[in-house]
Design a protein around this motif. Structure first.
Motif, mmCIF file in Angstrom:
data_model
loop_
_atom_site.group_PDB
_atom_site.id
_atom_site.type_symbol
_atom_site.label_atom_id
_atom_site.label_comp_id
_atom_site.label_asym_id
_atom_site.label_seq_id
_atom_site.Cartn_x
_atom_site.Cartn_y
_atom_site.Cartn_z
ATOM 1 N N TYR A 18 0.718 -1.355 0.009
ATOM 2 C CA TYR A 18 -0.057 0.087 -0.046
ATOM 3 C C TYR A 18 0.781 1.290 0.030
ATOM 4 N N HIS A 19 0.450 2.229 -0.910
ATOM 5 C CA HIS A 19 1.126 3.367 -1.193
ATOM 6 C C HIS A 19 0.383 4.385 -0.065
ATOM 7 N N ILE A 20 0.800 4.634 1.166
ATOM 8 C CA ILE A 20 0.154 5.303 2.298
ATOM 9 C C ILE A 20 0.617 6.749 2.075
ATOM 10 N N LEU A 21 1.558 7.139 2.153
ATOM 11 C CA LEU A 21 2.004 8.750 1.926
ATOM 12 C C LEU A 21 2.540 8.852 0.498
ATOM 13 N N GLN A 22 2.116 10.113 -0.034
ATOM 14 C CA GLN A 22 2.280 10.117 -1.309
ATOM 15 C C GLN A 22 2.790 11.511 -1.707
ATOM 16 N N GLY A 23 3.937 11.932 -1.265
ATOM 17 C CA GLY A 23 4.459 13.171 -1.532
ATOM 18 C C GLY A 23 4.265 14.175 -0.537
ATOM 19 N N GLY A 43 -3.568 9.229 6.586
ATOM 20 C CA GLY A 43 -2.182 9.096 6.626
ATOM 21 C C GLY A 43 -1.673 9.951 7.661
ATOM 22 N N LYS A 44 -2.466 10.260 8.528
ATOM 23 C CA LYS A 44 -1.747 11.259 9.598
ATOM 24 C C LYS A 44 -1.000 10.467 10.679
ATOM 25 N N THR A 45 -1.393 9.295 11.132
ATOM 26 C CA THR A 45 -0.434 8.486 12.068
ATOM 27 C C THR A 45 0.699 7.790 11.340
ATOM 28 N N THR A 46 0.485 7.565 10.072
ATOM 29 C CA THR A 46 1.664 6.909 9.104
ATOM 30 C C THR A 46 2.664 8.155 9.250
ATOM 31 N N GLN A 54 9.492 4.711 12.885
ATOM 32 C CA GLN A 54 8.787 3.181 12.968
ATOM 33 C C GLN A 54 8.405 2.933 11.539
ATOM 34 N N TRP A 55 8.227 3.778 10.680
ATOM 35 C CA TRP A 55 8.025 3.130 9.161
ATOM 36 C C TRP A 55 8.951 3.865 8.286
ATOM 37 N N ARG A 56 9.826 3.450 7.637
ATOM 38 C CA ARG A 56 10.949 4.223 6.975
ATOM 39 C C ARG A 56 10.398 4.650 5.627
ATOM 40 N N ALA A 57 10.806 5.760 5.498
ATOM 41 C CA ALA A 57 10.161 6.556 4.052
ATOM 42 C C ALA A 57 10.912 5.991 2.912
ATOM 43 N N LYS A 58 10.126 5.732 1.875
ATOM 44 C CA LYS A 58 10.760 5.139 0.686
ATOM 45 C C LYS A 58 11.588 6.327 -0.225
ATOM 46 N N SER A 59 11.393 7.430 -0.061
ATOM 47 C CA SER A 59 12.065 8.346 -0.619
ATOM 48 C C SER A 59 11.638 9.929 0.139
ATOM 49 N N GLY A 60 12.347 10.962 -0.309
ATOM 50 C CA GLY A 60 12.143 12.078 0.385
ATOM 51 C C GLY A 60 13.052 12.483 1.461
ATOM 52 N N ALA A 61 13.008 13.778 2.014
ATOM 53 C CA ALA A 61 13.856 14.034 3.277
ATOM 54 C C ALA A 61 12.925 14.469 4.530
ATOM 55 N N ILE A 62 13.389 14.033 5.635
ATOM 56 C CA ILE A 62 12.942 14.448 6.907
ATOM 57 C C ILE A 62 13.986 15.386 7.677
ATOM 58 N N LEU A 63 13.739 16.687 7.525
ATOM 59 C CA LEU A 63 14.912 17.499 8.215
ATOM 60 C C LEU A 63 14.251 17.903 9.641
ATOM 61 N N PHE A 64 15.152 17.417 10.451
ATOM 62 C CA PHE A 64 15.054 17.983 11.889
ATOM 63 C C PHE A 64 16.283 18.736 12.275
ATOM 64 N N GLU A 65 16.006 19.853 12.683
ATOM 65 C CA GLU A 65 17.002 21.144 13.015
ATOM 66 C C GLU A 65 18.010 21.141 11.704
#
Length: 240
Positions: A18-23, A43-46, A54-65
């Protein structure tokens, strides 16, 4: 707008086939409460679990600080300063309230000043401090789950539906504790279905639908526009 403490840049997350988060794209301003809103199953909890690893993003960036944490383990993200309160609470029922709180402290003993604030915010926890957490009511367990995440000062808190299914009096207690946390300067990303709580606490809002962000802006703008609420979520905040 405050500088962002967190930025999600084109995040895609799959769970099995399943493709949960899409960009997914949005920012969490520093020192503010950002409400993550939308219908059930969008997709809020995801999103929260992807930020936490806890779920690994297939692509994209998560920038923290400013640092991309997308490839880091969950424990490393927690040590970097992110606290997470899951919807399912995740407390240890065979341990006491005190022992659960101790487990929330990864860098040392529970600070006395912090403990006093938490017990004042959640008086039931003081009453049952030495009792097994499994004996608490549902609302008290939710309080413990949040208090444990707040046991240490974190830079960012991810909180998933803290008032879900709670009696109005407990909702009021929970909202006041989160308001005090906000006043202390915390950055919070909050999933919340209780729109009166969302309206009272939120500085900004992000609305999701079908795994993507469909609107973002000031919480006051969304709260004051009934047509926009119905367009984005199929309901009006005035009904909640």
């Amino acid at each position: 707008m405050s500088d962002p403490i967190l930025t999600l840049d084109n995040i895609y997350t799959d769970i099995a086939q399943y493709h949960i988060l899409q960009g997914v794209n949005f920012t969490v301003p520093r020192g503010q409460v950002t409400m993550l809103l939308g219908r059930n199953g969008v997709g809020k909890t995801t999103t929260l679990k992807t930020i936490m690893g806890q779920w690994r993003a297939k692509s994209g960036a998560i920038l923290f600080e400013g640092r991309d944490i997308n490839t880091l383990p969950t424990a490393t993200r927690a040590r970097a300063g992110i606290g997470f309160v899951p919807e399912d609470m995740g407390i240890f029922g065979d341990l006491t309230v005190e022992e659960n709180m101790i487990l929330g402290c990864t860098s040392g003993p529970l600070d006395a000043v912090r403990k006093d604030w938490l017990l004042a915010a959640f008086p039931a926890l003081a009453t049952f401090w030495k009792s097994e957490a499994g004996n608490l009511s549902g609302g008290q367990k939710q309080m413990l789950s949040i208090a444990r995440a707040l046991a240490e000062d974190r830079q960012l808190y991810l909180i998933d539906e803290p008032t879900k299914g709670l009696a109005p009096a407990i909702v009021s207690t929970m909202a006041q504790a989160l308001r005090e946390l906000k006043e202390q300067g915390a950055s919070i990303l909050l999933v919340e279905q209780n729109f009166s709580v969302a309206r009272a606490l939120g500085d900004s809002a992000v609305v999701m639908d079908d795994g993507a962000v469909v609107w973002s802006g000031a919480m006051a703008e969304l709260a004051g526009n009934k047509d926009l609420q119905e367009q984005l979520m199929g309901l009006s905040m005035e009904a909640h």
